[in-house]
Design a protein around this motif. Structure first.
Motif, PDB file in Angstrom:
ATOM      1  N   LYS A 165      -6.326   0.620  -2.556  1.00 41.21           N
ATOM      2  CA  LYS A 165      -5.747   0.671  -1.214  1.00 41.21           C
ATOM      3  C   LYS A 165      -4.840   1.889  -1.031  1.00 41.21           C
ATOM      4  N   GLY A 166      -4.709   2.692  -2.077  1.00 39.41           N
ATOM      5  CA  GLY A 166      -3.834   3.857  -2.006  1.00 39.41           C
ATOM      6  C   GLY A 166      -2.376   3.515  -2.214  1.00 39.41           C
ATOM      7  N   GLU A 167      -2.099   2.292  -2.663  1.00 39.88           N
ATOM      8  CA  GLU A 167      -0.725   1.850  -2.891  1.00 39.88           C
ATOM      9  C   GLU A 167      -0.272   2.266  -4.287  1.00 39.88           C
TER      10      GLU A 167
ATOM     11  N   THR B 139      -8.424   5.837  -5.862  1.00 40.89           N
ATOM     12  CA  THR B 139      -8.666   6.573  -4.615  1.00 40.89           C
ATOM     13  C   THR B 139      -7.640   7.699  -4.483  1.00 40.89           C
TER      14      THR B 139
ATOM     15  N   THR C 176      -5.035   9.773  -1.309  1.00 36.73           N
ATOM     16  CA  THR C 176      -4.486   9.669   0.047  1.00 36.73           C
ATOM     17  C   THR C 176      -3.958  11.035   0.492  1.00 36.73           C
TER      18      THR C 176
ATOM     19  N   GLU D  26      -1.086  11.748   1.277  1.00 39.02           N
ATOM     20  CA  GLU D  26       0.239  11.997   0.727  1.00 39.02           C
ATOM     21  C   GLU D  26       0.157  12.548  -0.695  1.00 39.02           C
TER      22      GLU D  26
ATOM     23  N   ALA E  43      -8.194  14.002   5.061  1.00 39.67           N
ATOM     24  CA  ALA E  43      -7.706  12.637   4.841  1.00 39.67           C
ATOM     25  C   ALA E  43      -7.975  11.716   6.028  1.00 39.67           C
TER      26      ALA E  43
ATOM     27  N   THR F 213     -11.954   8.265   4.616  1.00 41.88           N
ATOM     28  CA  THR F 213     -11.478   7.472   3.484  1.00 41.88           C
ATOM     29  C   THR F 213     -12.518   7.415   2.376  1.00 41.88           C
TER      30      THR F 213
ATOM     31  N   GLU G  37      -8.103   2.773   1.227  1.00 39.58           N
ATOM     32  CA  GLU G  37      -6.846   3.376   1.670  1.00 39.58           C
ATOM     33  C   GLU G  37      -6.830   3.606   3.183  1.00 39.58           C
TER      34      GLU G  37
ATOM     35  N   LYS H  67      -6.293   5.793   6.616  1.00 35.88           N
ATOM     36  CA  LYS H  67      -6.562   7.186   6.977  1.00 35.88           C
ATOM     37  C   LYS H  67      -5.258   7.977   7.000  1.00 35.88           C
ATOM     38  N   GLY H  68      -5.386   9.285   6.697  1.00 34.64           N
ATOM     39  CA  GLY H  68      -4.207  10.140   6.678  1.00 34.64           C
ATOM     40  C   GLY H  68      -4.404  11.376   7.530  1.00 34.64           C
TER      41      GLY H  68
END
Length: 444
Positions: free
Chosen positions: A168-170, A324, A326, A328, A334, A337, A341, A343-344
């Motif tokens: 999830k990009g966490e 994954t 992100t 950041e 970004a 995806t 995660e 979207k960025g």
């Protein structure tokens, strides 16, 4: 053989002592073992005893000639004759003889057959202060198949933090690390930081099942070039902490041409701390040659194996951040995806190097920002690829070379550690840059 293992005996006339001392210092700075009576005779030693020993221990007999001494060739035969008379027999093996002009003069017939030594003439070299020294280095390198040596200066240590994320990009982990590096001075306050990468074995490429999943998901047949997955053993080497910046490019591009001209400011996005781009493969290799000349160290492009090993930094996940990537963590498109995660931001241009978290080796921007050229020729897959970390040159398409790492413009799947792309060697666009390698490694 290494430079530090090659002893060079400097035969010269007393009239040429100042120029020969300068040559001695330049050879020493380049990493060789020059031998000169004024420098290497210890107080109390008898020169008639020590010169034969020095000649016997040398691989190269460098006859230094000038307008003042060229016709006094007796000093060359005398030193060789002293060695023969003292030893009482021909020196074992072969000593390579090089007549080298310290200044413009005629090289006389030195009548070496009369000396009786087993001599081989590498090259008759021109005035050393112009291009003779470079000729000397090339001739020695070719004859002795010189191995690259690790930088001699003491390594420094730098500290950094690495992060790991889930699908999830966490962020699930943050860890402090440190690596060794050395700094190359390019002049005018511009430096190049080279990080020490330990040797090791890793699995290069992607599992067939994962490739087929990605091909189905992203509809990209080129992903099949990442197989077969195989074990590769990579020797230690040094690699740039960042992609080559525009400031570093300008510093080296302004030096004298070796093979091709270099534009000093080729990039589409301007800024000294931005990575250089719009650089093709030949321009990148010209940069490496000039950098090698200026620093007296061998720089080159990384092999694909070295690049992927350095990028992964011990990880086996798609990205060195984890499952994954992100916006950041890296500069890429970004708005698209890879896994679960969010979207960025799609920044639509390059960003200053070192802005995002590094991998566990302390390398920055290995994912995104600019594609990075590798030394290899392009092969459609890894069938028959070397497993020793070397660049794969044989039976490849030498119109193309691999690019690794993705860029500011491309989707996240292109930024994976294992992803392979390629491009015409003669073309470069605002996605294409490179970083350099120094140290171990060889070309197949």
């Amino acid at each position: 053989m290494k430079k530090s293992e090659i002893q060079i005996f400097l035969a010269h006339a007393s009239e040429d002592k100042p120029a020969v001392l300068a040559l001695y210092n330049r050879l020493k700075q380049a990493g060789y073992k020059p031998w000169l009576d004024k420098k290497d005779l210890i107080a109390g030693q008898i020169w008639r005893d020590e010169i034969p020993k020095a000649i016997k221990a040398s691989q190269i007999f460098l006859a230094c000639l000038s307008g003042k001494s060229a016709n006094k060739q007796g000093y060359i035969q005398r030193e060789l004759r002293i060695a023969l008379d003292t030893l009482g027999e021909m020196l074992p093996g072969t000593i390579f003889f090089i007549p080298m002009r310290l200044e413009e003069c005629e090289i006389p017939d030195l009548r070496l057959a009369e000396v009786g030594l087993n001599l081989r003439d590498i090259h008759r070299l021109d005035y050393w202060e112009e291009d003779g020294f470079e000729q000397l280095e090339r001739a020695i390198g070719y004859q002795f198949k010189l191995e690259p040596e690790e930088p001699k200066q003491l390594l420094s240590v730098f500290n950094f933090e690495v992060v790991r994320v889930n699908a999830k990009g966490e962020q699930i982990k943050k860890e402090s690390k440190q690596s060794q590096y050395f700094r190359e001075d390019l002049g005018n306050g511009i430096t190049l930081e080279m990080v020490a990468i330990p040797g090791g074995t890793f699995l290069m490429g992607t599992e067939d099942e994962e490739i087929e999943r990605l091909v189905k998901k992203f509809n990209w047949e080129g992903l099949r070039s990442e197989r077969p997955k195989r074990e590769v053993n990579v020797p230690p080497f040094f690699i740039g902490k960042y992609p080559i910046t525009q400031a570093q490019w300008k510093a080296i591009a302004a030096t004298a041409k070796i093979d091709i001209d270099l534009e000093t400011n080729p990039s589409n996005f301007k800024g000294d701390e931005l990575p250089v781009e719009r650089v093709n493969w030949y321009q990148a290799t010209e940069f490496c040659k000039r950098l090698s000349r200026e620093t007296k160290r061998e720089y080159r492009l990384p092999s694909e194996a070295e690049w992927e090993y350095a990028c992964r930094a011990g990880t086996t996940t798609p990205f060195y951040f984890g499952e994954t990537i992100t916006g950041e963590l890296a500069n890429y498109r970004a708005s698209k995806t890879y896994a679960e995660e969010a979207k960025g931001e799609f920044r639509k241009q390059t960003t200053p190097v070192g802005q995002f978290p590094p991998n566990a080796f302390g390398l920055y921007d290995m994912h995104g920002n600019v594609w990075e050229w590798c030394a290899d020729t392009w092969h459609d897959n890894y069938d028959g690829a070397p497993t020793d970390g070397s660049a794969w040159i044989e039976k490849g398409n030498d119109n193309f070379s691999p690019l690794r790492g993705g860029s500011w413009y491309f989707f996240p799947t292109f930024c994976r550690s294992a992803f392979r792309d390629y491009y015409y060697r003669r073309d470069g666009n605002s996605n294409d840059g490179f970083r350099v390698v120094c140290g171990a490694g060889r070309t197949l």
